[in-house]
Design an enzyme around this catalytic site. Structure first.
Site, short mmCIF file in Angstrom:
data_model
loop_
_atom_site.label_atom_id
_atom_site.label_comp_id
_atom_site.label_asym_id
_atom_site.label_seq_id
_atom_site.Cartn_x
_atom_site.Cartn_y
_atom_site.Cartn_z
N SER A 1 -6.69 38.12 68.19
CA SER A 1 -6.69 38.63 66.83
C SER A 1 -6.24 37.50 65.91
CB SER A 1 -5.70 39.80 66.76
OG SER A 1 -5.37 40.04 65.42
N SER A 2 -6.69 37.54 64.66
CA SER A 2 -6.33 36.42 63.76
C SER A 2 -4.84 36.40 63.45
CB SER A 2 -7.16 36.48 62.48
OG SER A 2 -7.12 37.77 61.95
N CYS A 3 -4.09 37.47 63.80
CA CYS A 3 -2.65 37.45 63.53
C CYS A 3 -1.90 36.51 64.48
CB CYS A 3 -2.07 38.85 63.61
SG CYS A 3 -2.04 39.48 65.28
N TYR B 1 3.27 41.70 68.78
CA TYR B 1 1.84 41.84 69.08
C TYR B 1 1.18 40.46 69.18
CZ TYR B 1 -3.02 43.27 68.16
OH TYR B 1 -4.38 43.47 68.21
N LYS C 1 -0.79 38.57 72.26
CA LYS C 1 -2.17 38.08 72.11
C LYS C 1 -2.25 36.59 72.46
CE LYS C 1 -4.45 41.48 71.28
NZ LYS C 1 -5.65 41.74 71.99
N HIS D 1 -5.34 50.14 60.46
CA HIS D 1 -5.35 48.84 59.81
C HIS D 1 -5.65 49.02 58.32
CE1 HIS D 1 -6.13 47.41 64.01
NE2 HIS D 1 -5.23 46.55 63.61
N1 LIG Z 1 -9.29 46.60 64.87
C1 LIG Z 1 -9.18 45.38 64.37
O1 LIG Z 1 -9.21 45.16 63.14
C2 LIG Z 1 -9.02 44.21 65.30
C3 LIG Z 1 -8.95 42.95 64.72
C4 LIG Z 1 -8.81 41.85 65.56
C5 LIG Z 1 -8.73 42.02 66.92
N2 LIG Z 1 -8.81 43.25 67.47
C6 LIG Z 1 -8.69 43.33 68.93
O2 LIG Z 1 -9.72 44.10 69.51
C7 LIG Z 1 -9.22 44.81 70.63
C8 LIG Z 1 -9.56 46.29 70.49
O3 LIG Z 1 -9.08 46.78 69.25
P1 LIG Z 1 -9.60 48.17 68.64
O4 LIG Z 1 -9.39 48.09 67.18
O5 LIG Z 1 -10.92 48.51 69.20
O6 LIG Z 1 -8.50 49.17 69.22
P2 LIG Z 1 -8.63 50.76 69.48
O7 LIG Z 1 -9.71 51.35 68.63
O8 LIG Z 1 -7.25 51.30 69.36
O9 LIG Z 1 -9.09 50.83 71.00
C9 LIG Z 1 -8.25 50.40 72.03
C10 LIG Z 1 -8.84 50.85 73.35
O10 LIG Z 1 -7.94 50.41 74.39
C11 LIG Z 1 -7.72 51.51 75.26
N3 LIG Z 1 -6.38 51.43 75.86
C12 LIG Z 1 -5.21 51.14 75.24
N4 LIG Z 1 -4.21 51.15 76.13
C13 LIG Z 1 -4.76 51.49 77.34
C14 LIG Z 1 -4.23 51.67 78.64
N5 LIG Z 1 -2.91 51.51 78.89
N6 LIG Z 1 -5.08 51.99 79.64
C15 LIG Z 1 -6.40 52.16 79.40
N7 LIG Z 1 -6.97 51.99 78.19
C16 LIG Z 1 -6.15 51.66 77.17
C17 LIG Z 1 -7.82 52.73 74.37
O11 LIG Z 1 -8.04 53.85 75.18
P3 LIG Z 1 -7.92 55.35 74.62
O12 LIG Z 1 -9.25 55.59 73.97
O13 LIG Z 1 -7.69 56.15 75.83
O14 LIG Z 1 -6.79 55.36 73.65
C18 LIG Z 1 -8.98 52.36 73.47
O15 LIG Z 1 -10.20 52.62 74.12
C19 LIG Z 1 -7.73 44.55 70.69
O16 LIG Z 1 -7.48 43.54 71.64
C20 LIG Z 1 -7.41 44.03 69.31
O17 LIG Z 1 -6.35 43.10 69.34
C21 LIG Z 1 -8.95 44.36 66.69
#
Ligand SMILES: NC(=O)c1ccc[n+]([C@@H]2O[C@H](COP(=O)([O-])OP(=O)(O)OC[C@H]3O[C@@H](n4cnc5c(N)ncnc54)[C@H](OP(=O)(O)O)[C@@H]3O)[C@@H](O)[C@H]2O)c1
Length: 243
Positions: free
Chosen positions: A112-114, A141, A145, A184
């Site tokens: 992530s960019s953070c 966090y 990362k 977010h």
């Molecule tokens: N959203 C952003 O703006 C953003 C920006 C930069 C980077 N990212 C990166 O992208 C990645 C995904 O982010 P997202 O926004 O898609 O998050 P999200 O919508 O919250 O999805 C996270 C996923 O991870 C699963 N998960 C979490 N803990 C788990 C565990 N202990 N066992 C099994 N599954 C688990 C969740 O399962 P459940 O469905 O069961 O909860 C969900 O499917 C992360 O690494 C994040 O750092 C996101």
């Protein structure tokens, strides 16, 4: 590796229900992948090496997208720093490690960019990593990362694994989280404006000073970048993914 990937090869998307994971699944389906593997949290808690290892042994993925994590905005990060650090360290650790143990051909990890210092030079280049103090509100966090990136590097160096890392900016799109306490910035703003429109309210409250500079990327564009990295990018350095 620049030859096209066999569309029938087993590809595991860790975190398939999330904003990013569901977009990656859609993108893989559109690209003709026919053997996309997913596991629900009640089947595989990704924080457990035993769960992850048992699942990898049974399903033998050849390619892995590591896009699962405990994720949230400023409020969630400030209230649950222990969970953000523990969950993400464990999830990265177990999936990267099992990918090596079970001879995964390639893993794409998303940070992530953070991860960049609070006062990083703009625009933030990959070389800014670890050049200064992090933003305190999401430091746990960000540390997890950064550990994920370094784990991919270390497994490349020690074991020759083709594990690569992408650093997306702020994302939005289908399956986003609109809960005001855990979302977010962009989904929170969308919800506030939407509700103000429904109720006829003339004001909404926006957090922050208004001076922060933000970049937003649609999650389908990120999914394109993830597939591109799977097929075309084999280098050591992590890659920023933005507009
Ligand atoms: N959203 C952003 O703006 C953003 C920006 C930069 C980077 N990212 C990166 O992208 C990645 C995904 O982010 P997202 O926004 O898609 O998050 P999200 O919508 O919250 O999805 C996270 C996923 O991870 C699963 N998960 C979490 N803990 C788990 C565990 N202990 N066992 C099994 N599954 C688990 C969740 O399962 P459940 O469905 O069961 O909860 C969900 O499917 C992360 O690494 C994040 O750092 C996101």
């Amino acid at each position: 590796m620049s030859e096209p990937i066999d569309r029938s090869a087993p590809v595991y998307v860790a975190g398939h229900n999330g904003l990013v994971g569901s977009a990656v699944v859609r993108r893989l389906e559109a690209a003709g992948f026919t053997n996309i593997l997913v596991a629900e949290r009640h089947e595989v808690d990704l924080r457990s090496q035993l769960h992850v290892d048992t699942w990898f042994a049974a399903h033998k993925p050849q390619y892995v997208f590591l896009v699962a994590g405990t994720v949230g905005g400023i409020w969630a990060n400030s209230q649950r720093p222990g969970e953000f650090l523990y969950d993400n360290m464990m999830i990265h650790g177990t999936v990267v490690h099992s990918s090596w143990v079970h001879n995964v051909k390639k893993l794409v990890y998303l940070g992530s960019s953070c991860i960049y210092p609070r006062l990083a030079n703009q625009p933030m280049r990959e070389s800014e990593l670890l050049t200064g103090p992090l933003e305190p509100t999401n430091e746990p966090y960000a540390i997890a990362k950064i550990a994920g990136i370094k784990m991919c590097h270390a497994y490349r160096r020690q074991y020759g694994c083709n594990f690569v890392s992408g650093m997306p900016t702020n994302l939005y799109g289908p399956n986003d989280n609109f809960d005001l306490e855990t979302s977010h910035v962009l989904p929170a703003l969308m919800r506030k404006f939407h509700e103000a429109k429904l109720t006829g309210s003339r004001e909404i409250e926006v957090w922050g000073s208004g001076t922060a500079r933000r970049e937003f990327l649609h999650v389908d564009d990120l999914a394109d970048a993830c597939l591109f990295m799977l097929e075309k990018y084999d280098e050591d350095e992590h890659v920023n993914i933005g507009t």
